[in-house]
Write a protein that holds these residues in place. Sequence first.
Motif, PDB file in Angstrom:
ATOM      1  N   LEU A 175       3.711   8.428   2.433  1.00 12.14           N
ATOM      2  CA  LEU A 175       3.210   9.797   2.506  1.00 12.14           C
ATOM      3  C   LEU A 175       4.329  10.734   2.933  1.00 12.14           C
ATOM      4  O   LEU A 175       4.480  11.846   2.424  1.00 12.14           O
ATOM      5  N   LEU A 209       1.457   5.148  -0.957  1.00 11.62           N
ATOM      6  CA  LEU A 209       0.756   6.384  -1.292  1.00 11.62           C
ATOM      7  C   LEU A 209       1.729   7.383  -1.883  1.00 11.62           C
ATOM      8  O   LEU A 209       1.443   8.572  -1.961  1.00 11.62           O
ATOM      9  N   ARG A 262       4.926  -2.920   7.452  1.00  9.80           N
ATOM     10  CA  ARG A 262       3.604  -3.486   7.220  1.00  9.80           C
ATOM     11  C   ARG A 262       2.642  -2.420   6.738  1.00  9.80           C
ATOM     12  O   ARG A 262       2.807  -1.243   7.051  1.00  9.80           O
ATOM     13  N   THR A 263       1.641  -2.866   6.038  1.00  6.43           N
ATOM     14  CA  THR A 263       0.588  -2.009   5.486  1.00  6.43           C
ATOM     15  C   THR A 263       0.536  -0.547   5.911  1.00  6.43           C
ATOM     16  O   THR A 263       1.045   0.319   5.224  1.00  6.43           O
ATOM     17  N   HIS A 264      -0.128  -0.269   7.048  1.00 12.98           N
ATOM     18  CA  HIS A 264      -0.364   1.156   7.260  1.00 12.98           C
ATOM     19  C   HIS A 264       0.891   1.923   7.612  1.00 12.98           C
ATOM     20  O   HIS A 264       0.964   3.128   7.381  1.00 12.98           O
ATOM     21  N   TYR A 265       1.901   1.262   8.160  1.00 13.46           N
ATOM     22  CA  TYR A 265       3.155   1.956   8.360  1.00 13.46           C
ATOM     23  C   TYR A 265       3.769   2.319   7.025  1.00 13.46           C
ATOM     24  O   TYR A 265       4.318   3.402   6.847  1.00 13.46           O
ATOM     25  N   PHE A 292       0.832  -1.183   0.000  1.00 13.13           N
ATOM     26  CA  PHE A 292       0.000   0.000   0.000  1.00 13.13           C
ATOM     27  C   PHE A 292       0.869   1.235   0.000  1.00 13.13           C
ATOM     28  O   PHE A 292       1.217   1.767   1.044  1.00 13.13           O
ATOM     29  N   ALA A 311       2.124   2.840   4.305  1.00 11.07           N
ATOM     30  CA  ALA A 311       1.312   3.899   3.731  1.00 11.07           C
ATOM     31  C   ALA A 311       1.763   5.257   4.249  1.00 11.07           C
ATOM     32  O   ALA A 311       1.995   6.196   3.477  1.00 11.07           O
ATOM     33  N   VAL A 312       1.901   5.359   5.559  1.00 14.11           N
ATOM     34  CA  VAL A 312       2.278   6.656   6.110  1.00 14.11           C
ATOM     35  C   VAL A 312       3.720   7.005   5.767  1.00 14.11           C
ATOM     36  O   VAL A 312       4.048   8.162   5.522  1.00 14.11           O
ATOM     37  N   ALA A 313       4.575   6.001   5.725  1.00 16.62           N
ATOM     38  CA  ALA A 313       5.967   6.275   5.360  1.00 16.62           C
ATOM     39  C   ALA A 313       6.046   6.822   3.944  1.00 16.62           C
ATOM     40  O   ALA A 313       6.802   7.753   3.661  1.00 16.62           O
TER      41      ALA A 313
END
Lengths: 241, 329, 297
Positions: free
Chosen positions: B140, B64, B131-134, B62, B136-138
């Motif tokens: 970003l 971004l 992992r996934t949401h980390y 994921f 994603a934010v990374a």
Amino acid sequence: MLTLERATVRRGQTRVLDEVSLSVPGGKISALVGANGAGKTTTLMTLSGLLPLKSGQAVLEGPDGDLDIARTAPDRLVAAGLIHCPEGRQVFAKLTIEENLRLGAFLNKDRRAVARLQDSVYALFPVLGDRRRSSAGGLSGGEQMMLALGRALMAEPRVLLLDEPSLGLAPLITDRIFETLVALNRDRGVTLLIVEQNAMMALEVADQGYVMAGGRIVESGSGKELLGRESVLTAYLGVGM
Amino acid sequence: MSARLRPSPWLSALLLALTLALVALLLERYGGGYYRTLAKLTLINVILAVSLTMTNGFTGLFSLGHPAFMTLGAYVAVAFTYPAGRKSFAMPDLPELFGGIEWPLPLAALIGAAAAALFATFAGLALLRLRTHYLAVATLGLIIIVQTLALNLDGLTRGGRGLTGIPRLADLPTIAAATFVIVVICWRIKHASLGRAMLAVRENEMAARCFGIGAFRLKLLAFVLGAAMAGFAGALLPHVVAVMTPKSFGLTLTFTLVAMIVVGGQGSIIGAILAALTISLGTEALRPMEEGLGLYGLTQVIVALALILVLIWRPRGLFGLNEPLVRER
Amino acid sequence: MSSYVLQQLVNGLTLGSLYALVAVGFSLIYGVIRLVNFAHGDLMMIGAFVTLGLVATGYVPWVIIPLLVLVGGFLAGATIERLAFRSIRNAPMITGFIVTLAVSVALQNLGILLLGGQPRNFLFPEVFRARVNLGPVQLGVIDLVIPAVTLLLALLLALLVKQTRLGLAMRALSENMLAAQLMGVSANRAVLAAFGLGGALAAIAGFFWGGKFGQIDPLMGLVPGLKAFVATIIGGVGSVMGAVVGGYILGIAEVAFVGFTPPSWSGYRDGFVFVLMILILLVRPQGLFGRDEEERA
């Protein structure tokens, strides 16, 4: 007290429960045995309102009338005295023993009543009382089972569903647990539904039992009868399924 | 999946090529500037959506971070295409050897893509274990890092003032051709063993690893390829609108791209194309209303709300139903 | 210590308090339902604009405004949960994250739509803007109030989580949602409360931010929200108190970066924060007090 009528539960395309009918009479001990994957845990989860029914009915009888389990929120069922002790105990390892017990009586807002209940659990299982402030993660398997039972008792259950209480426990401890369960039923009139892979143990104490295989009930009768039947052994071992 | 009559891939490719060629020709001949620009921007969105589908959809990671790669690709490409006469004025810190050159867009865009790919390689090596949401934010965070660099290194980029007067080298046939090539590349990857391996990683990484599929390397590959395509698309855009600022590719774009692949269905190329078309043209259609009524921000609100509704009711996306997961033989 | 250093420390504590307030709510929500709430920073924006609105009416006394902001933030957080997040609670993680992203975009653009994109401002009453001398350092009264209030609120939250029935419910849900529900814990109510509390804290951070930095706009929550996420990572995801510590560490680090590097570098402060985040994620992803499982693929 607790009945399932032609209950069908689906997970994806598979029927995990296929038109299962059983009844758990009040004040008695019932056993549900069968091989791994037969659908025993699913049955309990359906009875405690955690799984939706594709068809069929699940009913909990109570002093204030009958509850349609499928239409009742899980916390309402807990309030009505239907307590489910899940597979693997699932105590809250990061919380203290005291907090675990407090959670058992979560819906009880009377602090003093809760304290009294905690004391009675400590009386039943002194080991828990000694370590009440330590975290539950440090308990042994048998002690965790005691905690899980104690936690269930905190809710002052009318019906207690137990999923594999003997799982992973040494025979001596299992004996002790079953003794406690029998005493619970005898002295406090708690209705029990025990799910077990250890069929012998469960059927020995049960007033009546059901054998499950492939999502269906294949045998039923009194505990003693079932112990004697060869077909039970077959179903239990999963042969000829 | 039931056997359905599927057109052969060659036929699909031919159809795609013909459609693009037709659209390009018609608009070149008869379309006004507005429609041509709209077509160009829409096709760029298609490239972005398809490339994000490959990065995110195939392997299930994921990211971004696409706008970061776009920004990088854009600034690098512009360094090559900017009119030589004004280069030293606009970008004084640019090294000498850039000063005299003025290269054609396709070449510059490819260099931009390469720069983005290089950056993505390092970033990927560092981040793809998360992992996934980390992750994603990374990713970003990558956008913000690149934007900060672009804002502050104003000797190279003119910082917040932005670059203007970028030559409009991006004509419709070029963009259409690029779109075609990129779609075909992604399609070929998806239906080759590479793509199947990627999809396996998405479905169950542990199991894929047991089959000897090097999950990390696949993810890195998907990440870097996607970044390269994003860099390429990013390089194209300023040559359509002639302007470029550090904030050109930011969070709003991230969101729009995410919306596209969600609506299109994860991993579906056709879905991504359709979603890109719908969302690009849809928001463009809404724009007169937004500007006419002075209701700035309305379009975004509508897209956001629509996205929320889609996710609540159709978690698998609106469009991605028709494409087989792998091509049946 | 030189007065310059002390001055930076003061600034860092103020900024850190604001990050801490936002990070705490973020961490609380993540702790209960494992959702990375990308829209959390925008609750700060809501708090700031609620303040603006209340100030603009001219009726409401300043004593009451913060309380109303807390209430407003609570309601905003709870409403958003109820409308957007409850339905996707059991959806895969990515879906949840995308929905929070969408909510964030919706909130920001609703802000632009309804309030216009121009920055606005409001002024705290004279009392807070006054400056005092504390030894070698000069600071605004507000620089004393912000950390004090933050620590007080953090303490109250800690008490709530540790000692109350609701806190127990949240901790149980955080560890094992299924088992907690078997005890009769209502996941809906606990999650709603978590979002409400988080929203309240973020809103009050917006109140302070507007008063301290003088400018608010509909997009103001974006970068601080992301930085609050970084603070959560520093402190350890899943640890509510870690989020507070992380917030202060980040605030001080950011101010130190600006204060002790050449002035031409100060524009890089945001980039610095995110480079820091990436480093931490690589080196020690569980942060200082992280109790969650290893966050690696």
